[in-house]
Design a protein around this motif. Structure first.
Motif, PDB file in Angstrom:
ATOM      1  N   ASP A 200      32.146  24.375  35.002  1.00 62.70           N
ATOM      2  CA  ASP A 200      32.504  23.457  36.080  1.00 62.70           C
ATOM      3  C   ASP A 200      33.605  24.049  36.955  1.00 62.70           C
ATOM      4  N   GLY A 201      34.549  24.733  36.340  1.00 62.53           N
ATOM      5  CA  GLY A 201      35.613  25.382  37.107  1.00 62.53           C
ATOM      6  C   GLY A 201      35.055  26.438  38.044  1.00 62.53           C
ATOM      7  N   ALA A 202      34.111  27.237  37.527  1.00 60.67           N
ATOM      8  CA  ALA A 202      33.479  28.260  38.368  1.00 60.67           C
ATOM      9  C   ALA A 202      32.720  27.611  39.519  1.00 60.67           C
ATOM     10  N   LEU A 203      32.057  26.478  39.237  1.00 59.66           N
ATOM     11  CA  LEU A 203      31.309  25.769  40.281  1.00 59.66           C
ATOM     12  C   LEU A 203      32.245  25.256  41.372  1.00 59.66           C
ATOM     13  N   VAL A 204      33.335  24.621  40.978  1.00 57.79           N
ATOM     14  CA  VAL A 204      34.262  24.049  41.956  1.00 57.79           C
ATOM     15  C   VAL A 204      34.942  25.144  42.772  1.00 57.79           C
ATOM     16  N   VAL A 205      35.391  26.222  42.098  1.00 51.52           N
ATOM     17  CA  VAL A 205      36.040  27.327  42.818  1.00 51.52           C
ATOM     18  C   VAL A 205      35.058  27.941  43.821  1.00 51.52           C
ATOM     19  N   GLY A 206      33.806  28.103  43.390  1.00 51.16           N
ATOM     20  CA  GLY A 206      32.797  28.647  44.293  1.00 51.16           C
ATOM     21  C   GLY A 206      32.576  27.764  45.509  1.00 51.16           C
ATOM     22  N   MET A 207      32.553  26.448  45.298  1.00 51.68           N
ATOM     23  CA  MET A 207      32.355  25.525  46.416  1.00 51.68           C
ATOM     24  C   MET A 207      33.563  25.522  47.360  1.00 51.68           C
ATOM     25  N   VAL A 208      34.768  25.594  46.790  1.00 49.14           N
ATOM     26  CA  VAL A 208      35.972  25.632  47.624  1.00 49.14           C
ATOM     27  C   VAL A 208      35.973  26.879  48.509  1.00 49.14           C
ATOM     28  N   LEU A 209      35.668  28.027  47.922  1.00 46.79           N
ATOM     29  CA  LEU A 209      35.634  29.265  48.695  1.00 46.79           C
ATOM     30  C   LEU A 209      34.546  29.211  49.773  1.00 46.79           C
ATOM     31  N   THR A 210      33.403  28.641  49.421  1.00 38.20           N
ATOM     32  CA  THR A 210      32.309  28.534  50.395  1.00 38.20           C
ATOM     33  C   THR A 210      32.688  27.615  51.545  1.00 38.20           C
ATOM     34  N   VAL A 211      33.372  26.507  51.244  1.00 38.98           N
ATOM     35  CA  VAL A 211      33.808  25.584  52.297  1.00 38.98           C
ATOM     36  C   VAL A 211      34.829  26.260  53.207  1.00 38.98           C
ATOM     37  N   PHE A 212      35.786  26.980  52.613  1.00 42.99           N
ATOM     38  CA  PHE A 212      36.778  27.696  53.427  1.00 42.99           C
ATOM     39  C   PHE A 212      36.077  28.664  54.375  1.00 42.99           C
ATOM     40  N   TYR A 213      35.172  29.459  53.820  1.00 41.37           N
ATOM     41  CA  TYR A 213      34.448  30.423  54.643  1.00 41.37           C
ATOM     42  C   TYR A 213      33.620  29.708  55.711  1.00 41.37           C
TER      43      TYR A 213
END
Length: 238
Positions: A200-213
């Motif tokens: 879940d942590g990997a999923l959330v971090v991935g989504m945060v980075l994708t949103v920033f980008y």
């Protein structure tokens, strides 16, 4: 009929392909739904579930609820009238990206574990001791089916992400979302809560980075579009 956007800029080069104009009022209503629904389910889980097996379900639901509010902030900045800048012209698109990736993805990740927790709640079963205890079996996976239309929404070009990354990257991100949600649920069912938190942590971090980008990419695309295809000044009556 909708107006067709120019495809070639004043410099003779192709213009960035921006998302279509979206109705901010619809997304504003979705903000309310996404704020209340995960919050209510989190309170229901806290009230009726077993704290020892929550995993990170409550955290995911609260993230979904909070992300809806943040998405609403972006949507509220949308403007295309006089005085609008590059950022305000992408308000709705940016807000939709936040809701899609930080609102819906954590919510969809939390729902299967939430359903399992409520279906096996000792508190709820104790409230009706004479009720027939039915084994749900594979039907417990039914809430997870909602993930598939969301993946289709993303891959078929409805999602905002479709306009900010290439098609292979879009496929890779969504396959990664699906894989991490499945891995998280399997870890939850096996009682491997440490692994569940990692997935879940990997999923959330991935989504945060994708949103920033995605938000920064949308702003850059809008800036390039406005530079190569300047908006016509509004005509003022004499």
């Amino acid at each position: 009929m909708s107006k067709v956007r120019p495809t070639i800029g004043s410099d003779g080069l192709a213009l960035p392909v921006l998302p279509p104009e979206r109705d901010a009022r619809v997304w504003a209503r979705l903000v309310r739904v996404m704020f209340y629904t995960p919050g209510f389910l989190a309170l229901l889980l806290i009230k009726a579930g077993e704290p020892a097996s929550f995993g990170v379900t409550v955290e995911l639901l609260m993230l979904s609820s909070a992300a809806a509010v943040v998405g609403g902030l972006y949507i509220g900045t949308q403007s295309s009238s006089e005085g609008a800048d590059h950022a305000s012209r992408i308000g709705t698109w940016s807000g939709s990206l936040v809701i899609e990736l930080l609102g819906l993805v954590p919510f969809l990740c939390a729902v299967p574990a939430l359903f399992h927790e409520l279906a096996h709640s000792r508190l709820l079963h104790a409230a009706a001791p004479d009720a027939l205890d039915v084994t749900l079996g594979a039907s417990e996976l039914l809430p997870m089916v909602a993930i598939l239309p969301f993946i289709l929404y993303q891959l078929a070009g409805f999602g905002t992400l479709h306009f900010v990354v290439s098609k292979p990257v879009n496929w890779a991100i969504n396959i990664g979302i699906l894989a991490l949600i499945i891995a998280s649920y399997i870890s939850y069912r096996e009682g491997e809560y440490g692994m569940e938190k990692r997935f879940d942590g990997a999923l959330v971090v991935g989504m945060v980075l994708t949103v920033f980008y995605g938000v920064l990419k949308l702003r850059q695309m809008q800036t390039d579009y406005d530079a190569q295809c300047p908006l016509k000044a509004a005509k003022h009556s004499a």
